[in-house]
Design an enzyme around this catalytic site. Structure first.
Site, PDB file in Angstrom:
ATOM      1  N   HIS A 179       0.892  -1.168   0.000  1.00  0.00           N
ATOM      2  CA  HIS A 179       0.000   0.000   0.000  1.00  0.00           C
ATOM      3  C   HIS A 179       0.921   1.206   0.000  1.00  0.00           C
ATOM      4  O   HIS A 179       1.915   1.236   0.737  1.00  0.00           O
ATOM      5  CB  HIS A 179      -0.900   0.035   1.226  1.00  0.00           C
ATOM      6  CG  HIS A 179      -1.464   1.405   1.490  1.00  0.00           C
ATOM      7  ND1 HIS A 179      -2.571   1.900   0.828  1.00  0.00           N
ATOM      8  CD2 HIS A 179      -1.044   2.406   2.313  1.00  0.00           C
ATOM      9  CE1 HIS A 179      -2.811   3.131   1.242  1.00  0.00           C
ATOM     10  NE2 HIS A 179      -1.905   3.454   2.150  1.00  0.00           N
ATOM     11  N   CYS A 200      -4.611   2.040  -4.128  1.00  0.00           N
ATOM     12  CA  CYS A 200      -3.761   3.121  -3.633  1.00  0.00           C
ATOM     13  C   CYS A 200      -2.563   3.369  -4.544  1.00  0.00           C
ATOM     14  O   CYS A 200      -2.135   4.523  -4.722  1.00  0.00           O
ATOM     15  CB  CYS A 200      -3.286   2.788  -2.227  1.00  0.00           C
ATOM     16  SG  CYS A 200      -2.510   1.150  -2.124  1.00  0.00           S
TER      17      CYS A 200
END
Length: 449
Positions: free
Chosen positions: A50, A118
């Site tokens: 992420h 993301c």
């Protein structure tokens, strides 16, 4: 590539000039990828990334909407890696205008762990700020990893993490600091409040169990860290890959085996994950019952407070029903004595309120089913509770529970009532404690006072 630029000091992104652009890379697998992927798939994956983009003293990220937070203070914890992407000539105002322009493409309903996540956002942000994207292998890695069997096993955990993160920022706003919120709740080694069965109008007749588990993700992360240098069996590695959201009662024995390989100061994380599993009807296999009880009793006696507290909570959950008492302890007098000794010694730990409270919860559950125990065991339990009532301050966390244990052991047992009367505990000192008053009133009636 990604590895060539990894390894920078993570503090640099908060200490550098505002126009420096940093990429914060977090590991959604919390270390499980690096630890397990080679053995389970034959291919090594360092992490499931992420990413957040840090510029102008804010970390921006996409996680079911566009959010920002203080660098390194997001709900994802501490960055595993940090990459310096370069210097931007875009002002804070220009970047914020650009964010508003793209926001309709990065909504909660648009988020997808594989297709639109993301990393797609940080790639576009880097291109706006620097005219170049983030390393391509970061963008490709989630798809590659989630295409493997181990990646699919991580998917429920990742989806659960994403749901919790989205809920947090939706409730608290873009500048919310989840680490500060976490400090307002007990850490893994601190007490988990007893959640009591409310089905009966008289809760004093209900067992005390420890259900609440607010920090399962942190416990999992620590367990992976603690076991990184250990030799785990395929079954143990498999259980680790499914922590914390996909565990079943049958995994309890494996968690217990993992706990046995850890240092006493580390066992609490495995026991914290084991604790809720012990409430399931099929949690205990008769063939493993002796090992289960013996391991928890030994863990409750160690000097490491976190492990002792968690072991006592596990014991309280283990003995929450009469059938469990019968299965594990009836006609097993040596084991009864070992558990009773553990409870009595822990009740005496007046310097550790949470250990004493956990022991008192065990005492309540034992006392509720004391009719299935030997006379000697009931007598020792009653004596230990009387001693604890005299030692514990009225505002001690364990005091109301010890009174409940005394009430339970005296119910329908005139011999135990006579024993309590003969020992003359100073019960009146607990009368002013609101938490103890209802139980104390019932106990005094039982004792004829």
């Amino acid at each position: 590539g990604i590895n060539a630029e990894y390894g920078r000091n993570e503090q640099l992104s908060t200490m550098s000039a505002p126009n420096t652009v940093w990429l914060h890379v977090y590991d959604l697998s919390m270390g499980m990828c690096a630890a397990l992927s080679q053995g389970l798939t034959g291919q090594h994956f360092e992490l499931i990334p992420h990413t957040g983009i840090v510029v102008h003293e804010r970390e921006h990220f996409f996680g079911g909407g566009l959010f920002h937070d203080r660098p390194g203070q997001t709900h994802y914890g501490t960055p595993a890696k940090i990459i310096n992407l370069g210097e931007t000539n875009k002002s804070k105002e220009q970047f914020e205008q650009w964010l508003e322009q793209i926001r309709p493409r990065f909504r909660m309903q648009d988020y997808n762990l594989i297709e639109w996540n993301c990393n797609n956002f940080t790639d576009e942000a880097a291109k706006f700020l620097l005219d170049k994207g983030i390393p391509s292998d970061i963008i490709d890695l989630p798809r590659q990893m989630l295409a493997t069997p181990i990646g699919q096993s991580f998917l429920p955990m990742l989806q659960s993490q994403q749901a919790r993160m989205t809920e947090f920022y939706a409730q608290n706003g873009g500048d919310a600091n989840p680490l500060e919120a976490m400090l307002q709740t007990p850490p893994t080694t601190a007490p988990t409040a007893p959640v009591e069965n409310k089905q009966s109008p008289d809760e004093n007749k209900q067992p005390i169990v420890f259900k609440t588990q607010k920090h399962a993700a942190q416990a999992t992360r620590k367990l992976i860290e603690f076991t990184a240098s250990l030799s785990l069996s395929p079954a143990e590695s498999n259980v680790l890959s499914r922590c914390p959201d996909a565990l079943a009662a049958a995994d309890g024995n494996t968690l217990l085996a993992i706990a046995g390989k850890l240092d006493n100061t580390q066992k609490f994380v495995a026991l914290d994950l084991l604790r809720p599993l012990l409430l399931a009807d099929d949690a205990v296999v008769a063939a493993d019952s002796a090992l289960l009880v013996d391991t928890l009793v030994a863990a409750a006696a160690v000097e490491a407070r976190g492990t002792a507290r968690m072991a006592l909570r596990c014991l309280a959950n283990l003995f929450h029903s009469q059938s469990r008492i019968v299965q594990l302890l009836e006609n097993a007098h040596e084991r009864q004595d070992a558990v009773l000794t553990c409870i009595c010694q822990s009740l005496a730990r007046t310097d550790d309120a949470q250990a004493a409270a956990g022991a008192a919860a065990c005492a309540v559950n034992f006392a509720l089913h004391s009719g299935r125990l030997s006379d000697d065991t009931r007598t020792q339990l009653t004596t230990a509770c009387v001693d604890a009532v005299g030692e514990l301050a009225p505002d001690h966390a364990g005091a109301p529970l010890v009174l409940r244990a005394l009430l339970a052991v005296c119910s329908d047992n005139s011999d135990m009532c006579a024993l309590v009367g003969a020992l003359e505990p100073d019960l009146a000192r607990h009368a002013k404690c609101a938490a103890s008053a209802p139980t104390l009133a019932q106990l005094l009636v039982k004792l004829g006072k």
